[in-house]
Design a protein around this motif. Structure first.
Motif, PDB file in Angstrom:
ATOM      1  N   LEU A 100      44.508  39.877  54.136  1.00 50.46           N
ATOM      2  CA  LEU A 100      44.321  38.456  54.462  1.00 50.46           C
ATOM      3  C   LEU A 100      45.136  38.118  55.710  1.00 50.46           C
ATOM      4  O   LEU A 100      45.888  37.149  55.742  1.00 50.46           O
ATOM      5  CB  LEU A 100      44.753  37.562  53.289  1.00 50.46           C
ATOM      6  CG  LEU A 100      43.960  37.689  51.996  1.00 50.46           C
ATOM      7  CD1 LEU A 100      44.398  36.615  51.001  1.00 50.46           C
ATOM      8  CD2 LEU A 100      42.464  37.553  52.263  1.00 50.46           C
ATOM      9  N   GLY A 141      42.050  31.282  58.830  1.00 50.21           N
ATOM     10  CA  GLY A 141      42.544  30.056  59.473  1.00 50.21           C
ATOM     11  C   GLY A 141      41.452  29.064  59.828  1.00 50.21           C
ATOM     12  O   GLY A 141      41.748  27.918  60.167  1.00 50.21           O
ATOM     13  N   SER A 171      50.460  28.738  59.005  1.00 49.59           N
ATOM     14  CA  SER A 171      51.246  28.374  57.816  1.00 49.59           C
ATOM     15  C   SER A 171      52.661  28.956  57.851  1.00 49.59           C
ATOM     16  O   SER A 171      53.586  28.368  57.296  1.00 49.59           O
ATOM     17  CB  SER A 171      50.520  28.851  56.557  1.00 49.59           C
ATOM     18  OG  SER A 171      50.380  30.255  56.590  1.00 49.59           O
ATOM     19  N   ARG A 189      57.370  37.328  63.020  1.00 50.43           N
ATOM     20  CA  ARG A 189      56.743  37.034  64.308  1.00 50.43           C
ATOM     21  C   ARG A 189      55.387  36.395  64.069  1.00 50.43           C
ATOM     22  O   ARG A 189      54.462  37.056  63.604  1.00 50.43           O
ATOM     23  CB  ARG A 189      56.583  38.340  65.084  1.00 50.43           C
ATOM     24  CG  ARG A 189      57.883  39.131  65.157  1.00 50.43           C
ATOM     25  CD  ARG A 189      57.668  40.588  65.457  1.00 50.43           C
ATOM     26  NE  ARG A 189      56.953  41.310  64.416  1.00 50.43           N
ATOM     27  CZ  ARG A 189      56.646  42.597  64.480  1.00 50.43           C
ATOM     28  NH1 ARG A 189      56.979  43.293  65.540  1.00 50.43           N
ATOM     29  NH2 ARG A 189      55.997  43.186  63.496  1.00 50.43           N
TER      30      ARG A 189
HETATM   31  C1  LIG Z   1      44.030  35.708  65.535  1.00 47.82           C
HETATM   32  C2  LIG Z   1      44.756  35.146  64.331  1.00 47.82           C
HETATM   33  C3  LIG Z   1      46.137  35.183  64.291  1.00 47.82           C
HETATM   34  C4  LIG Z   1      46.823  34.674  63.200  1.00 47.82           C
HETATM   35  N1  LIG Z   1      48.178  34.712  63.209  1.00 47.82           N
HETATM   36  C5  LIG Z   1      48.868  34.218  62.145  1.00 47.82           C
HETATM   37  C6  LIG Z   1      50.283  34.280  62.115  1.00 47.82           C
HETATM   38  O1  LIG Z   1      50.927  34.782  63.040  1.00 47.82           O
HETATM   39  N2  LIG Z   1      50.896  33.803  61.023  1.00 47.82           N
HETATM   40  C7  LIG Z   1      50.238  33.234  59.970  1.00 47.82           C
HETATM   41  O2  LIG Z   1      50.852  32.796  59.028  1.00 47.82           O
HETATM   42  N3  LIG Z   1      48.891  33.140  59.991  1.00 47.82           N
HETATM   43  C8  LIG Z   1      48.196  33.625  61.040  1.00 47.82           C
HETATM   44  N4  LIG Z   1      46.821  33.573  61.024  1.00 47.82           N
HETATM   45  C9  LIG Z   1      46.138  32.870  59.930  1.00 47.82           C
HETATM   46  C10 LIG Z   1      46.256  33.550  58.581  1.00 47.82           C
HETATM   47  O3  LIG Z   1      45.811  34.881  58.674  1.00 47.82           O
HETATM   48  C11 LIG Z   1      45.462  32.749  57.542  1.00 47.82           C
HETATM   49  O4  LIG Z   1      45.910  31.438  57.517  1.00 47.82           O
HETATM   50  C12 LIG Z   1      45.609  33.365  56.161  1.00 47.82           C
HETATM   51  O5  LIG Z   1      44.936  34.601  56.098  1.00 47.82           O
HETATM   52  C13 LIG Z   1      45.055  32.474  55.044  1.00 47.82           C
HETATM   53  O6  LIG Z   1      43.687  32.276  55.212  1.00 47.82           O
HETATM   54  P1  LIG Z   1      43.074  30.809  55.408  1.00 47.82           P
HETATM   55  O7  LIG Z   1      43.984  30.090  56.345  1.00 47.82           O
HETATM   56  O8  LIG Z   1      41.728  31.040  55.999  1.00 47.82           O
HETATM   57  O9  LIG Z   1      43.039  30.145  54.084  1.00 47.82           O
HETATM   58  C14 LIG Z   1      46.111  34.108  62.110  1.00 47.82           C
HETATM   59  C15 LIG Z   1      44.715  34.093  62.147  1.00 47.82           C
HETATM   60  C16 LIG Z   1      44.033  34.588  63.243  1.00 47.82           C
HETATM   61  C17 LIG Z   1      42.542  34.508  63.286  1.00 47.82           C
END
Ligand SMILES: Cc1cc2nc3c(=O)[nH]c(=O)nc-3n(C[C@H](O)[C@H](O)[C@H](O)COP(=O)(O)O)c2cc1C
Ligand SMILES: C=C(O[C@@H]1CC(C(=O)O)=C[C@@H](OP(=O)(O)O)[C@H]1O)C(=O)O
Length: 374
Positions: free
Chosen positions: A126, A241, A302, A326
């Motif tokens: 995830l 996200g 988050s 990070r």
């Molecule tokens: C390119 C990309 C980078 C991401 N970087 C982060 C990060 O650095 N930290 C983090 O908490 N979430 C990051 N996310 C989002 C999480 O992966 C995401 O919020 C989490 O998997 C939960 O899924 P949801 O938000 O779709 O419910 C990133 C997402 C994408 C697409």
């Protein structure tokens, strides 16, 4: 098959953020397409973490190893397998999170679904890291669509309260010449300032990615369950996200009248042209020659350094968590190339389906007058 999207083309992704690698298998691409591996790696670099001070500082080169399906630069008709190694993994950042799920991330859901067997380090599968294979696959789709002159522009339209001055088709050099991927120098500077402020506060922000697709032939998209909107949304919601997508004027249409929201038709140069694009270039789930336009919203990251309330899932009591490590202060910045690549995969799937339901195939287009598509 939750890790596979299967239609005219299929995409399976595998791996996890802190495992040895991530990767994908892209199947259903006809033989005989020229694939420029440098273009694939260019898109990988545009998405890769650690490229600027506005993103996560995890450093990955994200070079793609081409395992199968491409022979001497041409697709051979078999599954295209691509592997991306994880190199900069720091597991200790996640030690505390094993028992204290981060509010807003998938940690708690992962535990409730998979129990103690869950792969929690780095968010496991995830993680935004899983978008690396999506970009590898999508950058091949971009190249195939370019042969049909179908061009996709994705850029950051807004971040927090900062909004781009003008919406239009921006080319990639305009988008990737910026710090924030908002192609407007005033907004770009403001976004840079906002990110630095949020970093000092241990906080994050959301953002909206706008996509415009031009030269889309009429007739792409299948009625009902496989409308253009459905297929793009299906794939787009696999991007971590993403919390919403709206086509054309989207939710704003709920406040408009028929007389102001209809895109009126006129004849121009012997072709039907719509005078506006409130419906985002899609009617009845099918394209009709207008640009496709949609917006994708990304929630604020988050994982923030501010102390937050959570529960201890070992002792089941209330506690707090302060996330280390990070992280991207704004997911949407790095999601810009991901949205473009996922759009390309969706349109390639629909394009190939339309072709096969008509005549000929994608490679041998000589029997197609381009006019038949317009
Ligand atoms: C390119 C990309 C980078 C991401 N970087 C982060 C990060 O650095 N930290 C983090 O908490 N979430 C990051 N996310 C989002 C999480 O992966 C995401 O919020 C989490 O998997 C939960 O899924 P949801 O938000 O779709 O419910 C990133 C997402 C994408 C697409
Ligand atoms: C590695 C990537 O981004 C990661 C996405 C991510 C998350 O929770 O989604 C959390 C961070 O992982 P880590 O704590 O291992 O540094 C980001 O760096 C990537 O996009 O390639």
């Amino acid at each position: 098959m939750s890790f596979t999207f299967k239609d005219r083309i299929s995409i399976s992704i595998f791996g996890s953020s802190h495992g040895s690698s991530v990767g994908c298998i892209l199947d259903g691409i006809p033989a005989g397409f020229k694939v420029d591996e440098n273009v694939v790696n260019l898109w990988m670099t545009r998405r890769a973490p650690g490229q600027s001070s506005l993103t996560t500082q995890r450093k990955e080169t994200d070079n793609v190893e081409f395992i199968s399906g491409i022979n001497n630069s041409y697709t051979d008709g078999g599954p295209i397998t691509m592997l991306i190694r994880n190199k900069d993994v720091i597991e200790r950042h996640y030690d505390e999170l094993r028992e204290r799920p981060r509010p807003g991330h998938g940690d708690l859901s992962l535990f409730l679904k998979y129990g103690p067997f869950r792969n929690y380090s780095g968010g496991g599968f995830l993680s935004g890291r899983m978008t690396a294979p999506l970009v590898a696959a999508g950058s091949i789709a971009i190249q195939l669509l370019a042969e049909k002159d179908i061009q996709i522009s994705s850029y950051l339209q807004s971040m927090g309260d900062i909004r781009i001055k003008e919406d239009r088709f921006y080319d990639d050099l305009e988008v990737y010449g910026t710090k924030s991927r908002i192609p407007d120098s005033v907004s770009d500077d403001k976004a840079d300032e906002l990110i630095r402020h949020l970093q000092s506060q241990g906080d994050s922000t959301g953002g909206i990615v706008k996509t415009v697709v031009k030269n889309v032939p009429a007739g792409i998209g299948e009625p009902f369950f496989d409308s253009v909107e459905s297929v793009i949304s299906h794939l787009m919601f696999s991007v971590p996200g993403v919390k919403g997508i709206e086509f054309g004027d989207g939710f704003q249409l709920g406040r408009m009248n028929g007389s102001t929201s209809n895109d009126l038709f006129r004849m121009k140069d012997e072709k039907v042209k719509a005078l506006s694009n409130h419906n985002g270039g899609i009617l009845g789930g099918i394209t009709y020659g207008n640009d496709i336009e949609f917006r994708t919203v990304f929630k604020p990251t988050s994982s923030i350094r501010k102390e937050q309330e959570t529960v201890d899932i070992k002792n089941w009591n209330n506690t707090t968590v302060r996330v280390q490590g990070r992280h991207d202060p704004c997911i949407a910045i790095r999601a810009v190339p991901v949205v473009k690549c996922v759009t390309a995969l969706s349109l390639l799937d629909l394009y190939l389906r339309r072709q096969s339901s008509y005549k000929g195939n994608f490679v041998n287009e000589s029997s197609y007058g381009k006019d038949e598509w317009n």
